[in-house]
Write a protein that holds these residues in place. Structure first.
Motif, mmCIF file in Angstrom:
data_model
loop_
_atom_site.group_PDB
_atom_site.id
_atom_site.type_symbol
_atom_site.label_atom_id
_atom_site.label_comp_id
_atom_site.label_asym_id
_atom_site.label_seq_id
_atom_site.Cartn_x
_atom_site.Cartn_y
_atom_site.Cartn_z
ATOM 1 N N GLU A 1 0.391 -1.023 0.232
ATOM 2 C CA GLU A 1 0.155 -0.117 0.490
ATOM 3 C C GLU A 1 1.275 1.291 0.250
ATOM 4 O O GLU A 1 0.531 2.112 -0.382
ATOM 5 C CB GLU A 1 -0.700 -0.200 1.418
ATOM 6 N N GLU A 2 2.259 1.413 1.081
ATOM 7 C CA GLU A 2 3.275 1.988 1.241
ATOM 8 C C GLU A 2 3.621 2.503 -0.515
ATOM 9 O O GLU A 2 3.855 3.698 -1.308
ATOM 10 C CB GLU A 2 3.773 2.411 1.666
ATOM 11 N N ALA A 3 3.587 1.321 -1.054
ATOM 12 C CA ALA A 3 4.711 1.404 -2.432
ATOM 13 C C ALA A 3 3.413 2.375 -3.926
ATOM 14 O O ALA A 3 4.316 2.808 -4.496
ATOM 15 C CB ALA A 3 4.588 0.148 -2.661
ATOM 16 N N LYS A 4 2.184 1.713 -3.199
ATOM 17 C CA LYS A 4 1.033 2.985 -4.208
ATOM 18 C C LYS A 4 1.172 3.673 -4.289
ATOM 19 O O LYS A 4 0.917 4.538 -5.180
ATOM 20 C CB LYS A 4 0.277 1.301 -4.188
ATOM 21 N N GLU A 5 1.670 4.266 -2.785
ATOM 22 C CA GLU A 5 0.759 5.460 -2.271
ATOM 23 C C GLU A 5 2.801 6.843 -3.281
ATOM 24 O O GLU A 5 1.867 7.640 -3.444
ATOM 25 C CB GLU A 5 1.489 6.431 -1.168
ATOM 26 N N HIS B 1 7.578 2.139 -12.620
ATOM 27 C CA HIS B 1 6.358 2.153 -11.104
ATOM 28 C C HIS B 1 4.962 1.271 -12.585
ATOM 29 O O HIS B 1 4.579 0.202 -10.884
ATOM 30 C CB HIS B 1 6.067 3.197 -11.417
ATOM 31 N N ARG B 2 5.330 0.814 -13.306
ATOM 32 C CA ARG B 2 4.217 -0.276 -14.218
ATOM 33 C C ARG B 2 4.004 -1.302 -13.356
ATOM 34 O O ARG B 2 3.013 -2.034 -13.062
ATOM 35 C CB ARG B 2 4.069 0.574 -15.939
ATOM 36 N N ARG B 3 5.701 -1.456 -13.955
ATOM 37 C CA ARG B 3 5.512 -3.238 -13.519
ATOM 38 C C ARG B 3 5.161 -3.004 -12.133
ATOM 39 O O ARG B 3 5.509 -4.890 -11.405
ATOM 40 C CB ARG B 3 7.115 -3.603 -14.394
ATOM 41 N N ALA B 4 5.957 -2.545 -10.997
ATOM 42 C CA ALA B 4 5.452 -2.792 -9.771
ATOM 43 C C ALA B 4 3.738 -2.718 -9.212
ATOM 44 O O ALA B 4 4.048 -3.939 -8.388
ATOM 45 C CB ALA B 4 6.283 -1.582 -8.837
ATOM 46 N N LEU B 5 3.033 -2.319 -9.689
ATOM 47 C CA LEU B 5 2.140 -2.088 -9.838
ATOM 48 C C LEU B 5 1.327 -3.958 -9.646
ATOM 49 O O LEU B 5 0.699 -4.166 -9.696
ATOM 50 C CB LEU B 5 1.166 -1.074 -10.098
ATOM 51 N N GLN B 6 1.835 -4.047 -11.454
ATOM 52 C CA GLN B 6 1.418 -5.333 -11.687
ATOM 53 C C GLN B 6 1.567 -6.365 -11.052
ATOM 54 O O GLN B 6 0.970 -7.413 -10.423
ATOM 55 C CB GLN B 6 2.004 -5.357 -13.155
ATOM 56 N N PHE B 7 3.332 -5.989 -10.177
ATOM 57 C CA PHE B 7 3.761 -7.008 -9.472
ATOM 58 C C PHE B 7 2.969 -6.639 -8.253
ATOM 59 O O PHE B 7 2.118 -7.953 -8.033
ATOM 60 C CB PHE B 7 5.601 -6.913 -9.297
ATOM 61 N N ILE B 8 2.542 -6.284 -7.596
ATOM 62 C CA ILE B 8 1.692 -6.296 -6.302
ATOM 63 C C ILE B 8 0.241 -6.615 -7.055
ATOM 64 O O ILE B 8 0.351 -7.580 -5.839
ATOM 65 C CB ILE B 8 1.793 -4.264 -6.159
ATOM 66 N N ASN B 9 -0.657 -6.221 -7.940
ATOM 67 C CA ASN B 9 -1.190 -7.133 -7.913
ATOM 68 C C ASN B 9 -1.042 -8.068 -8.166
ATOM 69 O O ASN B 9 -2.251 -9.430 -7.406
ATOM 70 C CB ASN B 9 -1.836 -6.649 -9.699
#
Length: 130
Positions: free
Chosen positions: A84-88, A111-119
């Motif tokens: 959640e902090e990463a998304k912020e 960041h796009r790849r990070a969001l995919q990783f988080i999802n």
């Protein structure tokens, strides 16, 4: 001890000694960006994501629009599974990013790849719960 002496310690491979002196230095001079950057590096080299995160948070106050700080923060937060902090951080950076500037484009893609990783991680955790 000054930053040149600490730099020599780092070059000699004495990360622990340098870390001690860097912590002392940032207590005395919280605006010493070089000291914070060195602490980030020591944290990454020693796999101490908490140290890197702490130093990056300090740098974020000194360099609020810095692409490398935004990139490092997301990396640390992912390592610590603080999604959640990463998304912020990702959301905040997307508001100030300047598309077309190569460094910004690179971090936006990270960041796009990070969001995919988080999802993907959240979905996988949900599958395990079933």
């Amino acid at each position: 001890m000054d930053i040149d002496e600490i730099t020599s310690m780092l070059e000699a491979g004495d990360d622990n000694g340098a870390r001690h002196h860097l912590l002392d230095l940032v207590k005395r001079d919280p605006a010493c960006e070089v000291a914070w950057l060195f602490l980030v590096g020591i944290g990454f080299r020693s796999d101490d994501a908490e140290l890197s995160l702490w130093a990056l948070r300090a740098l974020q106050k000194l360099r609020p629009r810095d692409v490398l700080v935004a990139s490092g923060l997301v990396d640390c937060l992912l390592r610590l599974e603080r999604y959640e902090e990463a998304k912020e951080v990702i959301h905040a950076f997307s508001k100030i990013a300047c598309p077309g500037i190569p460094a910004h484009d690179t971090v936006l893609e990270e960041h796009r790849r990070a969001l995919q990783f988080i999802n993907d991680s959240v979905e996988a955790a949900g599958d395990e719960d079933e």
